[in-house]
Design an enzyme around this catalytic site. Sequence first.
Site, PDB file in Angstrom:
ATOM      1  N   GLU A 116     -20.508 -44.087 -60.106  1.00 34.09           N
ATOM      2  CA  GLU A 116     -21.914 -43.559 -60.161  1.00 34.09           C
ATOM      3  C   GLU A 116     -22.115 -42.399 -61.410  1.00 34.09           C
ATOM      4  O   GLU A 116     -22.881 -41.821 -61.361  1.00 34.09           O
ATOM      5  CB  GLU A 116     -21.954 -42.909 -58.821  1.00 34.09           C
ATOM      6  CG  GLU A 116     -21.777 -43.597 -57.518  1.00 34.09           C
ATOM      7  CD  GLU A 116     -22.799 -44.785 -57.415  1.00 34.09           C
ATOM      8  OE1 GLU A 116     -23.849 -45.008 -58.275  1.00 34.09           O
ATOM      9  OE2 GLU A 116     -22.703 -45.650 -56.469  1.00 34.09           O
ATOM     10  N   HIS A 139     -22.300 -36.498 -54.047  1.00 31.07           N
ATOM     11  CA  HIS A 139     -22.464 -37.809 -53.098  1.00 31.07           C
ATOM     12  C   HIS A 139     -21.590 -37.986 -52.175  1.00 31.07           C
ATOM     13  O   HIS A 139     -20.414 -37.910 -52.488  1.00 31.07           O
ATOM     14  CB  HIS A 139     -22.608 -38.892 -54.132  1.00 31.07           C
ATOM     15  CG  HIS A 139     -22.804 -40.149 -53.522  1.00 31.07           C
ATOM     16  ND1 HIS A 139     -23.795 -40.487 -52.733  1.00 31.07           N
ATOM     17  CD2 HIS A 139     -21.833 -41.241 -53.715  1.00 31.07           C
ATOM     18  CE1 HIS A 139     -23.502 -41.733 -52.181  1.00 31.07           C
ATOM     19  NE2 HIS A 139     -22.567 -42.271 -52.798  1.00 31.07           N
ATOM     20  N   HIS A 141     -20.881 -40.296 -47.941  1.00 31.39           N
ATOM     21  CA  HIS A 141     -21.509 -41.166 -47.243  1.00 31.39           C
ATOM     22  C   HIS A 141     -21.631 -40.510 -45.853  1.00 31.39           C
ATOM     23  O   HIS A 141     -20.831 -40.385 -45.376  1.00 31.39           O
ATOM     24  CB  HIS A 141     -20.408 -42.161 -47.082  1.00 31.39           C
ATOM     25  CG  HIS A 141     -20.427 -42.945 -48.490  1.00 31.39           C
ATOM     26  ND1 HIS A 141     -19.189 -44.089 -48.728  1.00 31.39           N
ATOM     27  CD2 HIS A 141     -21.297 -42.917 -49.712  1.00 31.39           C
ATOM     28  CE1 HIS A 141     -19.593 -44.660 -49.955  1.00 31.39           C
ATOM     29  NE2 HIS A 141     -20.729 -43.938 -50.482  1.00 31.39           N
ATOM     30  N   GLU A 169     -33.584 -23.554 -39.910  1.00 29.77           N
ATOM     31  CA  GLU A 169     -33.202 -23.202 -41.026  1.00 29.77           C
ATOM     32  C   GLU A 169     -33.567 -24.587 -42.127  1.00 29.77           C
ATOM     33  O   GLU A 169     -33.838 -24.079 -43.597  1.00 29.77           O
ATOM     34  CB  GLU A 169     -31.548 -22.834 -41.190  1.00 29.77           C
ATOM     35  CG  GLU A 169     -31.488 -21.346 -41.018  1.00 29.77           C
ATOM     36  CD  GLU A 169     -31.222 -21.072 -39.572  1.00 29.77           C
ATOM     37  OE1 GLU A 169     -31.137 -22.400 -38.911  1.00 29.77           O
ATOM     38  OE2 GLU A 169     -31.029 -20.073 -39.354  1.00 29.77           O
ATOM     39  N   HIS A 210     -26.620 -46.304 -47.403  1.00 27.90           N
ATOM     40  CA  HIS A 210     -25.682 -45.887 -48.226  1.00 27.90           C
ATOM     41  C   HIS A 210     -25.361 -44.487 -48.149  1.00 27.90           C
ATOM     42  O   HIS A 210     -24.089 -44.269 -47.558  1.00 27.90           O
ATOM     43  CB  HIS A 210     -26.099 -46.172 -49.666  1.00 27.90           C
ATOM     44  CG  HIS A 210     -24.903 -45.915 -50.710  1.00 27.90           C
ATOM     45  ND1 HIS A 210     -24.529 -46.472 -51.836  1.00 27.90           N
ATOM     46  CD2 HIS A 210     -23.874 -44.949 -50.962  1.00 27.90           C
ATOM     47  CE1 HIS A 210     -23.583 -46.276 -52.516  1.00 27.90           C
ATOM     48  NE2 HIS A 210     -23.115 -45.309 -52.050  1.00 27.90           N
TER      49      HIS A 210
HETATM   50  P1  13P Z   1     -16.557 -44.265 -57.031  1.00 32.49           P
HETATM   51  O1  13P Z   1     -15.074 -44.544 -56.447  1.00 32.49           O
HETATM   52  O2  13P Z   1     -16.537 -45.344 -58.237  1.00 32.49           O
HETATM   53  O3  13P Z   1     -16.746 -42.889 -57.148  1.00 32.49           O
HETATM   54  O4  13P Z   1     -17.695 -45.154 -55.760  1.00 32.49           O
HETATM   55  C1  13P Z   1     -17.555 -44.605 -54.619  1.00 32.49           C
HETATM   56  C2  13P Z   1     -19.037 -44.686 -54.054  1.00 32.49           C
HETATM   57  O5  13P Z   1     -19.443 -43.852 -53.283  1.00 32.49           O
HETATM   58  C3  13P Z   1     -19.871 -45.474 -54.903  1.00 32.49           C
HETATM   59  O6  13P Z   1     -21.521 -45.111 -54.439  1.00 32.49           O
HETATM   60 ZN    ZN Z   2     -21.716 -44.161 -52.372  1.00 33.80          ZN
END
Ligand code: 13P
Ligand code: ZN
Length: 282
Positions: A116, A139, A141, A169, A210
């Site tokens: 990313e 980022h 998940h 909040e 995602h």
């Molecule tokens: P990477 O291991 O390349 O960082 O990918 C993980 C991910 O969350 C892709 O969206």
């Molecule tokens: Zn990801």
Amino acid sequence: MKVLEAQFVKDFTKMCHDGYMQGWHEGNGGNISYRMRESEVENVREELNESGEWKEIGGPVPGLANEYFVMTGSGKFLRNVELDFADTCCIVKVNEDGTKYKVVWGLVNGGRPTSELPAHLMNLESLKARDPELRIVYHCHSPKVTALTFVLPMDEVIWTRELWEMVSECSIFFPQGVGLVEWMMPGSYEISKASAEIMKTKNVVIWVHHGMFACGHTFDETFGLMHIVEKAASILVDVISMGGVKRQAISVENFRAIEKVFGVHFDEKYLYERKSNKVGEY
Ligand code: 13P
Ligand code: ZN
């Protein structure tokens, strides 16, 4: 100074640990970037190796020319960052026209920066133009936010208002609301561009089916923002599980009071009088 002794490495590592403990980083899921200050680059200059080869970023970032970034490696588990930072992370430099990068430190056992990388750099470019001290892009998940992407309409106004209503909040933590990116290929130019467009004005971007991107000035601020959005999403999932109809909720009048007391400003589009008390409807 050694890279491993730098404060930014300690803070970066803590965020990986904290995110893993939340259950946001299964396998290699998630990635982090930090735009270094010039003084931080100078402090570790002796350890940087500039002899590596330039590689394409996959999206131009002229606004970040010649800058240095700490990043997680692709395929690396964030769980392992605290165990071996030099194996799992790297410092990359962007070239003079913002089209290429090279690894100047880290990934000692091979590998490349996160897949990313274009999303991180393009987001960081949007953020720098908005506020030069917004240096961190995170980022993860996030399971509850992702669950909601299957049932809430693709409407940023509805998403923002529903999340704001979950915890007092919320509207103070993300007064600009959240942005949505429809499903696109991870790592692609398209998903990176769509995210960077949202980061011009907002601190939270949701990647449908995602995960999430959040940004901030400090690691604590960034992690806290991610945490509160995911917490609100978790409560919203509970509300939907209980039938999805609210008997009472924070009102428009309450939000206007929050604006006054906390000195924040909300876009009027979020402050509509609800016609429906069902989650996901106006
Ligand atoms: P990477 O291991 O390349 O960082 O990918 C993980 C991910 O969350 C892709 O969206
Ligand atoms: Zn990801």
